[in-house]
Design an enzyme around this catalytic site. Structure first.
Site, PDB file in Angstrom:
ATOM      1  N   LYS A  21       0.838  -1.205   0.000  1.00 30.00           N
ATOM      2  CA  LYS A  21       0.000   0.000   0.000  1.00 30.00           C
ATOM      3  C   LYS A  21       0.873   1.256   0.000  1.00 30.00           C
ATOM      4  CE  LYS A  21      -1.869   1.733   4.031  1.00 30.00           C
ATOM      5  NZ  LYS A  21      -1.545   3.162   4.142  1.00 30.00           N
ATOM      6  N   ARG A 118       0.190  14.372  13.134  1.00 30.25           N
ATOM      7  CA  ARG A 118       0.529  14.219  11.723  1.00 30.25           C
ATOM      8  C   ARG A 118       0.510  15.523  10.930  1.00 30.25           C
ATOM      9  NH1 ARG A 118      -1.668   8.638   9.334  1.00 30.25           N
ATOM     10  NH2 ARG A 118       0.409   8.562   8.503  1.00 30.25           N
ATOM     11  N   ARG A 393      -9.097  -0.417   3.964  1.00 28.98           N
ATOM     12  CA  ARG A 393      -8.185   0.618   3.457  1.00 28.98           C
ATOM     13  C   ARG A 393      -6.828   0.025   3.120  1.00 28.98           C
ATOM     14  NH1 ARG A 393      -8.232   6.099   6.825  1.00 28.98           N
ATOM     15  NH2 ARG A 393      -6.608   6.401   5.299  1.00 28.98           N
TER      16      ARG A 393
END
Ligand code: UD1
Length: 419
Positions: A21, A118, A393
């Site tokens: 990913k 983040r 995801r």
């Protein structure tokens, strides 16, 4: 979405992992740079990839995605992607490359799993070194190319994976300009992106070390690239097997990208055989251990939640310090609902061995949800996981793979879509 998982499983059998990913997302983002058709193999069929493909289509790249293969060709590129806000953090990777190509770009602020603050300051500070003016609005970011210096030097204050990728992608098409990026991330996925860009004629040197040099070129050529196997997906299944005492063969992953993970697991007594393109995990007696996450080649933060599950199955105790994200222990509360004996002290957790039991659980982020899925499969009794959809995801062909390793789960409720 709620999943019901039957417990008392031994995780054993054979699976093949998908493409990474974390390689697929930056490589797809870099398609806004292409001038000719490219083919990328082994793109995982996961919802984060679907979202990135929607974004690059909306930026004007023509993309066909079928059977894990992406065929892409340039079309009418545009710098603004305003139609939809993105829930993936990797969307920010489009900002610099689109600005370089179009002179101007505008995007929504990036989303992503809620593991800490983040921020994107390292990305934006780096873009400013290229002479790009960055304007942060309430929910949008805008980048405008101003005066690009002939020589660009960027010192990253932390070896951020995303910022290294973003700045590398931004620099490749600034023709005639030399860029040096210092304190770079060295993750295998950063190397994969560099290899892909070089396969199209980019001139990137030193990828995989902490200093990357790039000579900007005019255009990129056609190319075929196959992305590396997903080491985090692999690690998740390995830890599941080790926690349950099962024997598991994992295909599609090279030892080269796994060695820092397998080395740590071997240190605590895990029996693992590695081959060129597969590995086997055997039932093992696990010793107590202390571990710290960190930038590559240190242990990946994306396997830290799964290691807490492993800690429940060691002899005495397990201690792990999280150094990359400041809010990555929410799985602890979920594991505690299953009876786990875990204490949290700032950025450190201590896990004592305990036989888990089934419980009603909630998925918070991608890796935490994977952790509680495996915890539920091994625990005594049945569990239910709310917000289970998060797992799609990042984990490809989950039904197929769970079946292959003897985990029984079913979706018992799908949330009604709000139109
Ligand atoms: C990537 C991975 C993610 C992994 C992470 C760390 C992808 C798509 N995602 O995320 O799965 O968990 O690397 O290995 O590849 N930071 C700042 N300012 C910035 C950028 C980062 O402060 O501008 C901080 C972050 O808040 C975090 C740390 O640096 O605490 C690491 O972030 P970074 O390496 O950038 O992770 P991502 O690229 O977002």
């Amino acid at each position: 979405m709620i999943a019901r998982i039957r417990g008392n499983s031994k995780i054993e059998g054979e699976i093949t992992v998908g493409g990474a990913k974390n390689s697929a997302l930056p490589i797809l983002a870099s398609l806004v740079l292409i001038s000719e058709e490219v083919k990328i193999e082994r793109i995982p069929d996961i919802s984060d990839v679907a979202e990135m493909i929607s974004m690059i289509r909306s930026a004007g790249v023509a993309v066909n995605f079928e059977k894990n293969i992406v065929l892409a060709r340039p079309s009418n590129l545009r710098g603004e992607i305003k139609e939809f806000g993105s829930s993936i953090r990797a969307s920010v990777l489009l900002l610099g490359p689109l600005a370089v190509r179009m002179g101007h770009s505008q995007l929504h602020y990036p989303g992503g799993c809620s593991i800490g603050k983040r921020p994107i300051d390292i990305h934006l500070e780096g873009l400013r070194q290229f002479g790009i003016l960055v304007d942060e609005k309430t929910d949008m970011i805008e980048a405008v190319v101003d005066k690009i210096p002939k020589d660009v030097k960027i010192d990253l204050r932390f070896p951020s994976v995303g910022a290294t990728e973003h700045l590398m992608m931004t620099s490749v098409l600034i023709d005639g300009v030399h860029t040096e990026i210092r304190n770079c991330a060295k993750e295998p996925e950063v190397v994969d992106l560099g290899n892909f860009l070089n396969s199209m004629g980019a001139q990137i040197y030193g990828v995989g070390t902490d200093r990357i040099n790039i000579n900007g070129v005019k255009r990129l050529n056609a190319s075929v690239h196959s992305i590396i196997g997903d080491r985090i997906e692999t690690g998740t299944y390995m830890i599941g097997a080790l926690s349950s005492g099962g024997m598991l063969k994992i295909n599609g992953i090279s030892d080269g990208v796994m060695h820092n993970i397998t080395n740590e697991l071997k240190k605590i007594g895990a029996k693992i055989s590695t081959y060129e393109n597969s590995l086997i995990v055997y039932p093992s007696d696990l010793r107590s251990f202390k571990l710290s996450t960190g930038p590559y080649p240190q242990f990946p933060t994306d396997l830290q939640p799964q290691m807490a599950l492993l800690g429940c199955h060691t002899k005495e105790y397990f201690e792990i310090t999280e150094t990359v994200f400041e809010n990555r222990f929410r799985h602890v509360d979920e594991l505690k609902k299953m009876g786990a004996n875990i204490s949290v002290d700032g950025q450190k957790i201590k896990v004592m061995p305990f036989k888990l039991h089934g419980a009603k659980l909630v998925g918070n982020d991608l890796r935490e949800t994977a952790t509680i899925l495996f915890a539920a499969a091994i625990a005594d009794g049945t569990s239910e996981i709310e917000k289970f959809e998060i797992i799609f995801r990042g984990y490809e062909k989950l039904y197929e793979k769970m079946k292959a390793i003897g985990v029984n789960f079913e979706i018992i409720k799908i949330d009604r879509e709000v139109s």
